[in-house]
Design a protein around this motif. Structure first.
Motif, PDB file in Angstrom:
ATOM      1  N   ASP A 179      67.682  51.625  65.493  1.00  0.00           N
ATOM      2  CA  ASP A 179      69.080  51.632  65.103  1.00  0.00           C
ATOM      3  C   ASP A 179      69.252  51.369  63.703  1.00  0.00           C
ATOM      4  O   ASP A 179      68.477  50.396  63.305  1.00  0.00           O
ATOM      5  CB  ASP A 179      70.012  50.595  66.018  1.00  0.00           C
ATOM      6  CG  ASP A 179      71.434  50.751  65.704  1.00  0.00           C
ATOM      7  OD1 ASP A 179      72.012  51.599  66.213  1.00  0.00           O
ATOM      8  OD2 ASP A 179      72.111  50.009  64.852  1.00  0.00           O
TER       9      ASP A 179
ATOM     10  N   GLU B 299      71.832  50.407  60.441  1.00  0.00           N
ATOM     11  CA  GLU B 299      73.267  50.366  59.896  1.00  0.00           C
ATOM     12  C   GLU B 299      73.176  50.899  58.282  1.00  0.00           C
ATOM     13  O   GLU B 299      72.263  50.512  57.423  1.00  0.00           O
ATOM     14  CB  GLU B 299      73.601  48.858  59.748  1.00  0.00           C
ATOM     15  CG  GLU B 299      73.574  48.197  61.467  1.00  0.00           C
ATOM     16  CD  GLU B 299      74.616  48.688  62.184  1.00  0.00           C
ATOM     17  OE1 GLU B 299      75.807  49.503  61.413  1.00  0.00           O
ATOM     18  OE2 GLU B 299      74.447  48.914  63.318  1.00  0.00           O
TER      19      GLU B 299
ATOM     20  N   SER C 241      82.295  51.414  54.974  1.00  0.00           N
ATOM     21  CA  SER C 241      81.015  51.482  55.875  1.00  0.00           C
ATOM     22  C   SER C 241      80.243  50.198  55.831  1.00  0.00           C
ATOM     23  O   SER C 241      80.063  49.690  56.985  1.00  0.00           O
ATOM     24  CB  SER C 241      79.929  52.622  55.471  1.00  0.00           C
ATOM     25  OG  SER C 241      80.422  53.878  55.496  1.00  0.00           O
TER      26      SER C 241
ATOM     27  N   LYS D  45      82.125  47.935  58.320  1.00  0.00           N
ATOM     28  CA  LYS D  45      81.795  48.471  59.436  1.00  0.00           C
ATOM     29  C   LYS D  45      80.652  47.875  60.065  1.00  0.00           C
ATOM     30  O   LYS D  45      80.376  47.540  61.281  1.00  0.00           O
ATOM     31  CB  LYS D  45      82.075  49.918  59.856  1.00  0.00           C
ATOM     32  CG  LYS D  45      81.794  50.261  61.372  1.00  0.00           C
ATOM     33  CD  LYS D  45      81.960  51.940  61.371  1.00  0.00           C
ATOM     34  CE  LYS D  45      81.663  52.331  62.864  1.00  0.00           C
ATOM     35  NZ  LYS D  45      81.805  53.926  62.752  1.00  0.00           N
ATOM     36  N   ALA D  46      79.483  47.961  59.364  1.00  0.00           N
ATOM     37  CA  ALA D  46      78.141  47.420  59.506  1.00  0.00           C
ATOM     38  C   ALA D  46      78.141  46.004  59.571  1.00  0.00           C
ATOM     39  O   ALA D  46      76.893  45.345  59.585  1.00  0.00           O
ATOM     40  CB  ALA D  46      77.349  47.886  58.457  1.00  0.00           C
ATOM     41  N   SER D  47      79.291  45.091  59.430  1.00  0.00           N
ATOM     42  CA  SER D  47      79.123  43.665  59.316  1.00  0.00           C
ATOM     43  C   SER D  47      78.367  43.282  58.306  1.00  0.00           C
ATOM     44  O   SER D  47      77.506  42.299  58.533  1.00  0.00           O
ATOM     45  CB  SER D  47      78.792  43.069  60.832  1.00  0.00           C
ATOM     46  OG  SER D  47      79.541  43.565  61.875  1.00  0.00           O
TER      47      SER D  47
ATOM     48  N   SER E 116      80.560  56.914  72.880  1.00  0.00           N
ATOM     49  CA  SER E 116      80.130  55.995  71.870  1.00  0.00           C
ATOM     50  C   SER E 116      79.171  54.952  72.696  1.00  0.00           C
ATOM     51  O   SER E 116      79.182  54.778  73.856  1.00  0.00           O
ATOM     52  CB  SER E 116      81.152  55.198  71.086  1.00  0.00           C
ATOM     53  OG  SER E 116      81.698  54.407  71.925  1.00  0.00           O
TER      54      SER E 116
ATOM     55  N   HIS F 246      77.336  47.054  66.109  1.00  0.00           N
ATOM     56  CA  HIS F 246      77.245  47.230  64.594  1.00  0.00           C
ATOM     57  C   HIS F 246      76.231  46.313  63.759  1.00  0.00           C
ATOM     58  O   HIS F 246      76.252  45.913  62.683  1.00  0.00           O
ATOM     59  CB  HIS F 246      78.454  47.556  63.738  1.00  0.00           C
ATOM     60  CG  HIS F 246      79.179  48.701  64.430  1.00  0.00           C
ATOM     61  ND1 HIS F 246      78.716  49.994  64.153  1.00  0.00           N
ATOM     62  CD2 HIS F 246      80.561  48.695  65.046  1.00  0.00           C
ATOM     63  CE1 HIS F 246      79.890  50.788  65.100  1.00  0.00           C
ATOM     64  NE2 HIS F 246      80.795  50.319  65.420  1.00  0.00           N
ATOM     65  N   GLU F 247      75.637  45.523  64.857  1.00  0.00           N
ATOM     66  CA  GLU F 247      74.350  44.918  64.145  1.00  0.00           C
ATOM     67  C   GLU F 247      73.266  45.338  64.763  1.00  0.00           C
ATOM     68  O   GLU F 247      73.108  45.560  66.032  1.00  0.00           O
ATOM     69  CB  GLU F 247      74.592  43.633  64.497  1.00  0.00           C
ATOM     70  CG  GLU F 247      75.577  42.624  63.739  1.00  0.00           C
ATOM     71  CD  GLU F 247      75.372  41.016  63.649  1.00  0.00           C
ATOM     72  OE1 GLU F 247      74.554  40.621  64.009  1.00  0.00           O
ATOM     73  OE2 GLU F 247      76.365  40.635  63.120  1.00  0.00           O
TER      74      GLU F 247
ATOM     75  N   ASP G  75      72.411  46.527  68.658  1.00  0.00           N
ATOM     76  CA  ASP G  75      72.539  47.914  69.073  1.00  0.00           C
ATOM     77  C   ASP G  75      71.484  48.513  69.752  1.00  0.00           C
ATOM     78  O   ASP G  75      71.607  49.372  70.502  1.00  0.00           O
ATOM     79  CB  ASP G  75      73.116  48.881  67.901  1.00  0.00           C
ATOM     80  CG  ASP G  75      74.678  48.429  67.607  1.00  0.00           C
ATOM     81  OD1 ASP G  75      75.249  47.803  68.638  1.00  0.00           O
ATOM     82  OD2 ASP G  75      75.151  49.106  66.649  1.00  0.00           O
TER      83      ASP G  75
END
Length: 212
Positions: A14, A16, A59, A62-64, A162, A180-181, A185
């Motif tokens: 995954d 980010e 972005s 959203k990606a923390s 999703s 979104h970590e 994920d």
């Protein structure tokens, strides 16, 4: 009788990213390698240093992304790439044929939305002029879920495909605060893959008939 089971490993990944286009930076990467029985063999996670001028602010949110965490924990991109490459080589079980006819092995990647992650990884390695030791065909749990709902008409498809929606559908833990970590994920992607595989196995079992 001994039966030789092929050592067909999968490396779930995954990313980010700092945007939706593959030229944007990868800011975090996580991976979990599993064996042919879906047992975890190894996991990897790293935050990556990047230049903010190439990032999309939306972005990053959203990606923390946290400037403080990245300042403390992020590593140079080249160092992270080397560590990730070493992991892929340790779990390379897919035969490939070179242009000169030589057989060599690469890893089989799996991602949720494999087209997205595959494009970013390819662009990342190209920028460093490095070889990505993974099959160019990335297995995709999103596409696998779509096929499952096509194969099993008894299932009502979810409103979307999703990762978080599918995890909720199949009873896989992935809270909103965890999404979104990269490591959360990728762990959820592995569990989703297992849940789909378990459901398919139950579909293939013959029905039990009561004795009269």
């Amino acid at each position: 009788m001994n039966v030789n089971v092929p050592d067909e490993r999968l490396v779930f990944v995954d990313l980010e990213t700092a945007g939706l286009k593959p030229w944007r930076p990868i800011i975090e990467i996580a991976a979990i390698a599993v064996d042919s029985n879906q047992r975890e063999l190894e996991r990897f996670e790293a935050k990556i240093q990047f230049e903010r001028k190439f990032a999309n602010a939306k972005s990053l949110r959203k990606a923390s992304y946290s400037p403080q965490r990245w300042e403390k924990e992020a590593k140079p991109a080249g160092d992270v790439m080397k560590e990730f490459t070493d992991l892929l080589r340790r779990h390379a079980t897919v035969d490939q044929l070179s242009a000169k006819g030589r057989v060599f092995r690469v890893a089989q990647l799996v991602a949720h939305n494999g087209v997205f992650d595959g494009a970013f990884l390819s662009a990342w390695y190209d920028r460093y002029d490095e070889f990505l030791p993974a099959s160019p065909r990335v297995f995709c749990t999103l596409q696998r879920a779509i096929w499952l709902f096509h194969e099993d008409k008894s299932l009502t498809p979810p409103p979307d495909f999703s990762l978080r929606t599918l995890c909720h559908y199949f009873g896989v833990s992935l809270r909103a605060c965890e999404a979104h970590e990269a490591l959360n994920d990728v762990r959820a992607t592995v569990d989703l893959y297992r849940a789909i595989a378990q459901h398919r196995q139950s579909m293939m079992r013959p029905p039990l008939h009561a004795c009269g």
